[in-house]
Write an enzyme that holds these catalytic residues in place. Structure first.
Site, mmCIF file in Angstrom:
data_model
loop_
_atom_site.group_PDB
_atom_site.id
_atom_site.type_symbol
_atom_site.label_atom_id
_atom_site.label_comp_id
_atom_site.label_asym_id
_atom_site.label_seq_id
_atom_site.Cartn_x
_atom_site.Cartn_y
_atom_site.Cartn_z
ATOM 1 N N HIS A 116 -17.235 9.338 -34.269
ATOM 2 C CA HIS A 116 -16.136 9.301 -33.305
ATOM 3 C C HIS A 116 -14.911 8.618 -33.882
ATOM 4 O O HIS A 116 -14.990 7.577 -34.523
ATOM 5 C CB HIS A 116 -16.558 8.676 -31.978
ATOM 6 C CG HIS A 116 -16.977 7.240 -32.008
ATOM 7 N ND1 HIS A 116 -16.083 6.203 -31.867
ATOM 8 C CD2 HIS A 116 -18.204 6.672 -32.127
ATOM 9 C CE1 HIS A 116 -16.728 5.057 -31.894
ATOM 10 N NE2 HIS A 116 -18.009 5.305 -32.054
ATOM 11 N N GLU A 123 -15.673 8.533 -27.572
ATOM 12 C CA GLU A 123 -17.072 8.133 -27.438
ATOM 13 C C GLU A 123 -17.202 6.808 -26.708
ATOM 14 O O GLU A 123 -18.143 6.597 -25.936
ATOM 15 C CB GLU A 123 -17.719 8.030 -28.826
ATOM 16 C CG GLU A 123 -19.226 7.800 -28.803
ATOM 17 C CD GLU A 123 -19.640 6.338 -28.748
ATOM 18 O OE1 GLU A 123 -20.841 6.064 -28.514
ATOM 19 O OE2 GLU A 123 -18.783 5.448 -28.947
ATOM 20 N N HIS A 174 -17.863 -3.882 -31.792
ATOM 21 C CA HIS A 174 -17.007 -4.092 -30.615
ATOM 22 C C HIS A 174 -16.264 -5.420 -30.623
ATOM 23 O O HIS A 174 -15.794 -5.867 -29.576
ATOM 24 C CB HIS A 174 -17.831 -3.986 -29.318
ATOM 25 C CG HIS A 174 -18.340 -2.610 -29.028
ATOM 26 N ND1 HIS A 174 -19.054 -2.318 -27.882
ATOM 27 C CD2 HIS A 174 -18.268 -1.454 -29.712
ATOM 28 C CE1 HIS A 174 -19.386 -1.036 -27.877
ATOM 29 N NE2 HIS A 174 -18.920 -0.491 -28.992
#
Length: 460
Positions: free
Chosen positions: A279, A325, A427
């Site tokens: 992605h 995504e 993240h």
């Protein structure tokens, strides 16, 4: 009897010859990736010149435009954009958070969860209730939760060797926790970062609100700050500890974006497809290097390697840079929708979205044990010299998953690199180019190219 023995001998000779040919081709693919590889420098550009690429952002659009140009320069048979509508969530001003212990305010790092609503302009201050699971939340109920901030402090389970299992087990409190807390009257949710590391970097990620339910502000807190907060709650009586946080995030109207697709058309079966992808979008806290810059750069490198070594696949091979995504997977849904509309015959789809670390092998989703055994018998020995021979049952990936809904026969495959460091970075603001190793990235590209070659030649 002699004729039968001769036939067996001819078959064995042909099998050995084919195995040798495959072994030589894999060596050629690896040599190209390791000596002339371009995925590392492509990743450098993506991370350093473009940077964060959250769906709907300027960075995401720049990445689409650059990716198409990159594929064009490689001279693939087809390069095109596939339109899709994507969510447009924005973080806004940097979040603020404090643990309030009487007159003492202790600043702690947080990051709003993707798709969360913002707080009121003045922020939220409330008593805080710690839970370790959704079950514990349910046990406490409205009488304890109403009017308070729920602190989800379920830890990352370090016992799993494959750390993705630990992420999945802890992840439910981020995905579903805020909405579950809202049912009992909570005014906010603070979620322990889903990370294997103990540090002060909050890890964002998406949350999902129940349809029709109350939406409360939700943020991730760093693992070190989570431990501090938990210890303070344990040592003091609940009314003495309050929590304050402020965030300005909001969801804007959906915007137009694109999957980026490059293709080498099959020499024998142009209407049969092997897809490899990752992605292109990323969270906004960093450069999205491992999540998933490495995946998209490995995907396009597969096609580049084939052209460089002069390999002409029998079936069409596509590199797909999926959009969105992270907070909606609209790109994956659109790709499957168009594939069904065009009645495309997808043989296999490979997703690389677990970082650019040392390759260990591949996982195969939803296939019979007998088929997995046959795959191992065919391919395991070929991957053993490259230490990427773990061919196991497991998930394929979020973006390729929708293909299974319209093409049940398709085999979905996940690229499986070493997982030990991924969730230290995932993240968070640490997911930057400097944390990617060039050789590991190139080895992964070579492993994926090798599997695509073997599927193209022999199927599954």
């Amino acid at each position: 009897m002699k004729k039968l023995l001769l036939l067996f001998a001819l078959l064995a000779s042909a099998t050995a010859s084919q195995a040798q040919q495959d072994s030589l081709m894999l060596r050629k693919l690896y040599d190209e990736a390791l000596v002339n590889g371009q995925c590392y420098e492509n990743l450098r550009y993506l991370c350093k010149k473009i940077g964060p690429r959250l769906s709907g952002s300027v960075g995401a659009q720049k990445s689409v435009e650059w990716s198409k140009k990159l594929m064009d320069t490689y001279g693939f048979d087809k390069v095109y954009l596939q339109e899709c509508m994507v969510p447009h969530w924005v973080r806004g001003a940097k979040e603020e958070a404090y643990i309030i212990d009487g007159k003492t305010r202790i600043k702690v790092p947080i990051a709003a969860l993707g798709m969360s609503v913002g707080t009121p302009a003045a922020g939220i201050t409330a008593n805080i209730v710690e839970v370790k699971s959704l079950k514990e939340l349910d046990q406490l109920g409205e009488s304890v939760i109403k009017g308070k901030i729920v602190f989800f402090n379920g830890p990352f389970d370090q016992r799993f060797i494959e750390t993705g299992a630990g992420y999945g087990a802890a992840g439910v409190q981020r995905f579903a926790g805020p909405s579950a807390a809202a049912k009992y009257g909570a005014v906010g949710a603070i979620v322990r970062s889903i990370s294997s590391a103990l540090d002060d970097f909050p890890h964002t990620g998406g949350t999902v609100y129940a349809e029709g339910g109350v939406k409360i502000p939700a943020a991730a807190i760093s693992t070190m700050a989570a431990n501090k907060l938990s210890n303070m709650l344990r040592l003091r009586k609940l009314p003495l500890i309050k929590f304050y946080f402020k965030q300005s995030c909001q969801t804007l109207p959906d915007v137009k974006s694109y999957n980026v697709i490059g293709e080498i058309t099959g020499s024998e079966n142009p209407n049969k497809f092997i897809t490899v992808g990752g992605h292109l979008d990323s969270w906004d806290l960093a450069e999205g290097a491992h999540d998933d810059g490495t995946g998209v750069m490995q995907s396009v490198e597969v096609l580049r390697i084939f052209k460089a070594v002069g390999y002409k696949p029998k079936n069409s091979v596509r590199a797909v840079f999926f959009m969105n995504e992270e907070n909606g997977h609209k790109g994956g849904l659109k790709y499957a929708e168009v594939a069904a509309q065009n009645n495309e015959d997808h043989i296999a789809a490979i997703e690389t979205d677990e970082g650019g670390f040392t390759p260990r092998g591949f996982s195969f989703q939803g296939i019979p044990a007998t088929q997995l055994k046959a795959i191992n018998e065919k391919y395991k020995s070929l991957f053993e010299p490259y230490e990427a021979d773990h061919l196991i049952a497991g998930g394929g990936g979020t973006d390729i998953g929708p293909l299974k809904d319209t093409r049940p026969a398709i085999v979905l495959i996940g690229f499986r690199p070493d997982s030990q460091r991924y969730f230290d970075l995932h993240h968070s603001s640490n997911d930057v180019f400097e944390n990617v190793n060039k050789r590991e990235l190139e080895l992964g590209a070579a492993a994926i190219a090798s599997l695509v070659y073997l599927i193209d030649q022999h199927g599954l």
